[in-house]
Design an enzyme around this catalytic site. Structure first.
Site, PDB file in Angstrom:
ATOM      1  N   GLY A 247       0.895  -1.245  -0.142  1.00 38.60           N
ATOM      2  CA  GLY A 247      -0.131  -0.112  -0.059  1.00 38.60           C
ATOM      3  C   GLY A 247       0.787   1.275  -0.028  1.00 38.60           C
ATOM      4  O   GLY A 247       1.973   1.362  -0.446  1.00 38.60           O
ATOM      5  N   SER A 248       0.237   2.227   0.576  1.00 35.71           N
ATOM      6  CA  SER A 248       0.974   3.691   0.450  1.00 35.71           C
ATOM      7  C   SER A 248       2.103   3.599   1.548  1.00 35.71           C
ATOM      8  O   SER A 248       2.178   2.883   2.468  1.00 35.71           O
ATOM      9  CB  SER A 248       0.066   4.716   0.747  1.00 35.71           C
ATOM     10  N   THR A 249       2.992   4.469   1.147  1.00 34.71           N
ATOM     11  CA  THR A 249       4.120   4.754   2.282  1.00 34.71           C
ATOM     12  C   THR A 249       3.705   5.363   3.589  1.00 34.71           C
ATOM     13  O   THR A 249       4.217   4.893   4.707  1.00 34.71           O
ATOM     14  CB  THR A 249       5.156   5.535   1.420  1.00 34.71           C
ATOM     15  N   GLY A 252       2.283   2.592   5.285  1.00 33.58           N
ATOM     16  CA  GLY A 252       3.227   1.604   5.481  1.00 33.58           C
ATOM     17  C   GLY A 252       4.257   2.065   6.944  1.00 33.58           C
ATOM     18  O   GLY A 252       4.677   1.159   7.752  1.00 33.58           O
ATOM     19  N   GLU A 269       5.393  -3.475   0.920  1.00 33.81           N
ATOM     20  CA  GLU A 269       5.688  -3.045  -0.502  1.00 33.81           C
ATOM     21  C   GLU A 269       4.968  -1.769  -0.538  1.00 33.81           C
ATOM     22  O   GLU A 269       3.719  -1.785  -0.447  1.00 33.81           O
ATOM     23  CB  GLU A 269       5.252  -4.145  -1.257  1.00 33.81           C
ATOM     24  N   CYS A 303       2.807   0.345  -9.104  1.00 34.07           N
ATOM     25  CA  CYS A 303       3.670   0.927  -8.068  1.00 34.07           C
ATOM     26  C   CYS A 303       5.046   0.876  -8.622  1.00 34.07           C
ATOM     27  O   CYS A 303       5.748   1.896  -8.359  1.00 34.07           O
ATOM     28  CB  CYS A 303       3.765  -0.030  -6.841  1.00 34.07           C
TER      29      CYS A 303
HETATM   30  P1  NAP Z   1      -3.216   2.656   1.427  1.00 31.72           P
HETATM   31  O1  NAP Z   1      -4.058   3.634   1.681  1.00 31.72           O
HETATM   32  O2  NAP Z   1      -1.928   2.487   1.997  1.00 31.72           O
HETATM   33  O3  NAP Z   1      -4.211   1.260   1.789  1.00 31.72           O
HETATM   34  C1  NAP Z   1      -3.624  -0.243   1.576  1.00 31.72           C
HETATM   35  C2  NAP Z   1      -4.266  -1.150   2.707  1.00 31.72           C
HETATM   36  O4  NAP Z   1      -4.067  -0.812   3.796  1.00 31.72           O
HETATM   37  C3  NAP Z   1      -5.903  -0.913   2.210  1.00 31.72           C
HETATM   38  O5  NAP Z   1      -6.356  -2.390   2.649  1.00 31.72           O
HETATM   39  C4  NAP Z   1      -6.419  -0.067   3.387  1.00 31.72           C
HETATM   40  O6  NAP Z   1      -7.684  -0.443   3.895  1.00 31.72           O
HETATM   41  C5  NAP Z   1      -5.477  -0.566   4.586  1.00 31.72           C
HETATM   42  N1  NAP Z   1      -4.823   0.438   5.626  1.00 31.72           N
HETATM   43  C6  NAP Z   1      -5.475   1.896   5.531  1.00 31.72           C
HETATM   44  N2  NAP Z   1      -4.909   2.291   6.757  1.00 31.72           N
HETATM   45  C7  NAP Z   1      -4.490   1.307   7.262  1.00 31.72           C
HETATM   46  C8  NAP Z   1      -3.765   1.315   8.841  1.00 31.72           C
HETATM   47  N3  NAP Z   1      -3.855   2.324   9.640  1.00 31.72           N
HETATM   48  N4  NAP Z   1      -3.474   0.000   9.195  1.00 31.72           N
HETATM   49  C9  NAP Z   1      -3.663  -1.140   8.243  1.00 31.72           C
HETATM   50  N5  NAP Z   1      -4.036  -0.881   7.431  1.00 31.72           N
HETATM   51  C10 NAP Z   1      -4.618   0.067   6.900  1.00 31.72           C
HETATM   52  O7  NAP Z   1      -3.021   2.426   0.130  1.00 31.72           O
HETATM   53  P2  NAP Z   1      -4.114   2.246  -1.299  1.00 31.72           P
HETATM   54  O8  NAP Z   1      -4.628   3.609  -1.555  1.00 31.72           O
HETATM   55  O9  NAP Z   1      -5.033   1.097  -1.044  1.00 31.72           O
HETATM   56  O10 NAP Z   1      -3.068   1.880  -2.348  1.00 31.72           O
HETATM   57  C11 NAP Z   1      -2.330   2.809  -3.227  1.00 31.72           C
HETATM   58  C12 NAP Z   1      -0.944   2.955  -2.783  1.00 31.72           C
HETATM   59  O11 NAP Z   1      -0.382   1.656  -2.574  1.00 31.72           O
HETATM   60  C13 NAP Z   1      -0.113   3.577  -3.512  1.00 31.72           C
HETATM   61  O12 NAP Z   1       0.882   4.396  -2.808  1.00 31.72           O
HETATM   62  C14 NAP Z   1       0.988   2.370  -4.357  1.00 31.72           C
HETATM   63  O13 NAP Z   1       2.317   2.661  -4.631  1.00 31.72           O
HETATM   64  C15 NAP Z   1       0.960   1.453  -3.319  1.00 31.72           C
HETATM   65  N6  NAP Z   1       1.308   0.107  -3.918  1.00 31.72           N
HETATM   66  C16 NAP Z   1       2.499  -0.481  -3.745  1.00 31.72           C
HETATM   67  C17 NAP Z   1       2.790  -1.470  -4.173  1.00 31.72           C
HETATM   68  C18 NAP Z   1       3.980  -2.562  -4.085  1.00 31.72           C
HETATM   69  O14 NAP Z   1       4.191  -3.456  -4.095  1.00 31.72           O
HETATM   70  N7  NAP Z   1       5.333  -1.496  -3.679  1.00 31.72           N
HETATM   71  C19 NAP Z   1       1.821  -2.223  -5.086  1.00 31.72           C
HETATM   72  C20 NAP Z   1       0.511  -1.609  -5.193  1.00 31.72           C
HETATM   73  C21 NAP Z   1       0.469  -0.405  -4.814  1.00 31.72           C
HETATM   74  P3  NAP Z   1      -8.739   0.748   3.164  1.00 31.72           P
HETATM   75  O15 NAP Z   1      -8.803   0.558   1.828  1.00 31.72           O
HETATM   76  O16 NAP Z   1     -10.038   0.012   3.904  1.00 31.72           O
HETATM   77  O17 NAP Z   1      -8.643   1.911   3.522  1.00 31.72           O
END
Ligand code: NAP
Ligand code: MG
Length: 498
Positions: A247-249, A252, A269, A303
């Site tokens: 997910g997002s930095t 993370g 990741e 990503c």
């Molecule tokens: P996100 O907001 O970080 O959410 C990722 C996951 O974490 C979702 O299931 C989210 O749930 C959950 N989450 C949110 N807040 C949390 C917390 N405090 N504790 C635990 N879990 C929590 O990311 P996104 O908006 O879904 O995805 C986009 C981001 O992911 C981009 O920055 C992208 O670069 C990154 N990404 C990285 C990779 C890699 O392999 N490096 C691959 C794909 C995407 P909710 O949806 O219910 O909020």
């Protein structure tokens, strides 16, 4: 845009609106109160919904995973099965996932707007990840015996599964980013609780269907849905032994903080801002062929893609013309049409984020050669016109921050050292590509890029090789034997040699 009636796969899906979560081998009603709506980003139609599970549901899921891990009474836990037996389950799971390819593809596209040309590969890719990790069973069965250097004894290094793992996924590749964790976890002997991202909670149910059909024992795989705060509760749950997150930095970092406090192993990741370093000897026609896949895959919501193009001054104008023409010619529209290249952004929030970045690029003086913050041309859906920015300078936000949408930034460099410095001048370190007519020169240059993966003339992740972000792009690795090791904990057993 494809409507519900026009898509029998979605119209006949048995669980568009659901009340249940998957715990201990069965679907059961969640006891939480809130609901999460599932919206088709191409049409803005709310076509599904899932429950927000309660902490009591979470407790049950974690407890079921624990029982399945250790076994009960005389019955073996998942950790106790021979690795080849677990591999057999993974192979059956791969077959069951492939049988569901069409439903996985449609559901995925209806959730996040990924063009069907992309989502139609999700099931076969997932199956190949399961098969790859099944083939690593041998690594777990080979005895690892290391003599003491002074000859006084030997150590048998055993590899124990870490235990119950929390798998938390984002919305951009809702199947594969779960499977990249699930496959090594299961192979290692771990059991799991999965929390999908809120925009994409339905496609992953088809993986659960496949888990059931493959006969994987109850409790080994559990699925619960809820918002980010629920993910936080999962990360901190006392019954969790390891967290795997994509997910997002910023999220993370929060998870890393919690796991640091708890001394809980974690794999992250995260985001990226990768560069395509284009050398003066580039073949522009070859680059044009792979441009969208490499730099804007999945409507820019990938990503590792190279969203910054670093162009040598002597070929700058030519390159800008080629990139502009290639992006402008690519079809944007109904993601259910097989020839669609760009779909909508996955969510309204993401659409607004991308528009805000486009406005900031214009305000900071970049030149939009196609796209720009103008009407999308669609009367519904979260569409943003694919945009190419030329005259981007390193200090601009669009040069430094992850946009996660169909926006490319082209920067100019005058010497190769400057190009390398520009590529490394980011807080991230995930992907990157080098385009050169000289493969040896490109290979040598890869070592100067401070990122976990580099593609020469193309980019693709390889299940057999580690995918690992450096710096703000993450911790630890997925895929390859390194990805399996992330779910194992070594135990050294010392003994005298008889
Ligand atoms: P996100 O907001 O970080 O959410 C990722 C996951 O974490 C979702 O299931 C989210 O749930 C959950 N989450 C949110 N807040 C949390 C917390 N405090 N504790 C635990 N879990 C929590 O990311 P996104 O908006 O879904 O995805 C986009 C981001 O992911 C981009 O920055 C992208 O670069 C990154 N990404 C990285 C990779 C890699 O392999 N490096 C691959 C794909 C995407 P909710 O949806 O219910 O909020
Ligand atoms: Mg989010």
């Amino acid at each position: 845009m494809t409507s519900l009636v026009a898509d029998p796969v979605i119209a006949n899906l048995p669980y568009r609106h659901t009340d249940d979560v998957f715990i201990d081998g069965q679907w059961q009603d969640a006891t939480g109160t809130g609901r999460t709506l599932v919206t088709n980003p191409a049409t803005e139609e709310v076509w599904g919904s899932v429950p927000q599970a309660s902490i009591a549901d979470l407790d049950q899921a974690v407890a079921a995973a624990r029982r399945a891990f250790v076994g009960a009474g005389s019955s073996n836990g998942w950790r106790d099965l021979a690795p080849t037996v677990r591999a057999g389950f993974l192979l059956r799971l791969a077959d069951e996932v492939e049988k569901r390819a069409e439903a996985i593809s449609h559901t995925n596209t209806w959730e996040n707007g990924s063009p069907v040309a992309e989502s139609s590969r999700a099931a076969s890719n997932a199956a190949s990840i399961f098969r790859y990790f099944a083939a690593l069973a041998g690594l777990l069965e080979t005895a690892d015996i290391r003599p003491f250097p002074d000859g006084s004894g030997e150590t048998v290094v055993r590899q124990d599964p870490i235990g119950v793992c929390a798998l938390i996924a984002p919305w951009n590749f809702p199947i594969n980013l779960v499977v990249a964790k699930l496959a090594p976890a299961l192979m290692a002997g771990c059991t799991v609780v999965i929390k999908p991202a809120s925009p994409t909670p339905l496609s992953v149910r088809l993986i659960i269907d496949a888990v059931q059909a493959a006969g994987i024992p109850a409790g080994v795989v559990n699925l619960v849905t809820g918002p980010g705060s629920f993910g936080d509760a999962l990360v901190r749950h006392p019954g969790i032994d390891k967290v795997a997150f994509t997910g997002s930095t910023p999220v993370g970092r929060t998870i890393a903080g919690a796991c640091g406090q708890l001394l809980r192993p974690v794999t992250l990741e995260l985001g990226g801002k990768s560069s395509a370093l284009v050398l003066p000897d580039v073949d522009l026609d070859a680059l044009a062929q792979v441009l969208i896949r490499t730099c804007m895959r999945n409507t820019g919501q990938t990503c590792y893609i190279s969203t910054r193009i670093l162009a040598p001054a002597e070929r700058y104008d030519e390159l800008v013309d080629m990139v502009t023409a290639t992006i402008a010619a690519a079809k944007q529209g109904d993601p259910m049409q097989p020839d669609t290249v760009f779909g909508p952004s996955a969510t309204r929030v993401q659409e607004q984020t991308v528009r805000e970045y486009i406005r900031s690029g214009l305000a900071e003086g970049a030149c939009a050669t196609t796209g720009g913050d103008v009407a999308s041309g669609f009367d519904q859906g979260f569409f943003v016109k694919p945009t190419v920015f030329a005259d981007v300078t390193p200090g601009m936000r669009i040069a430094r921050e992850e946009i996660f949408g169909p926006v490319l930034s082209i920067l100019r460099y005058s010497s190769l050292d400057e190009g390398v410095d520009l590529a490394n001048n980011t807080s991230f370190g995930l992907g990157g590509t080098i385009f050169s007519g000289d493969p040896d020169r490109a290979f040598a240059l890869a070592g100067r890029l401070d990122t976990g993966s580099v593609g020469l003339g193309f980019f693709a992740s390889n299940h057999a090789a580690p995918f690992a972000g450096r710096h703000d792009s993450g911790l630890g690795a997925e895929f390859g034997p390194e990805g399996l090791k992330a779910y194992l904990s070594p135990q050294s057993v010392h003994r005298r040699i008889r």
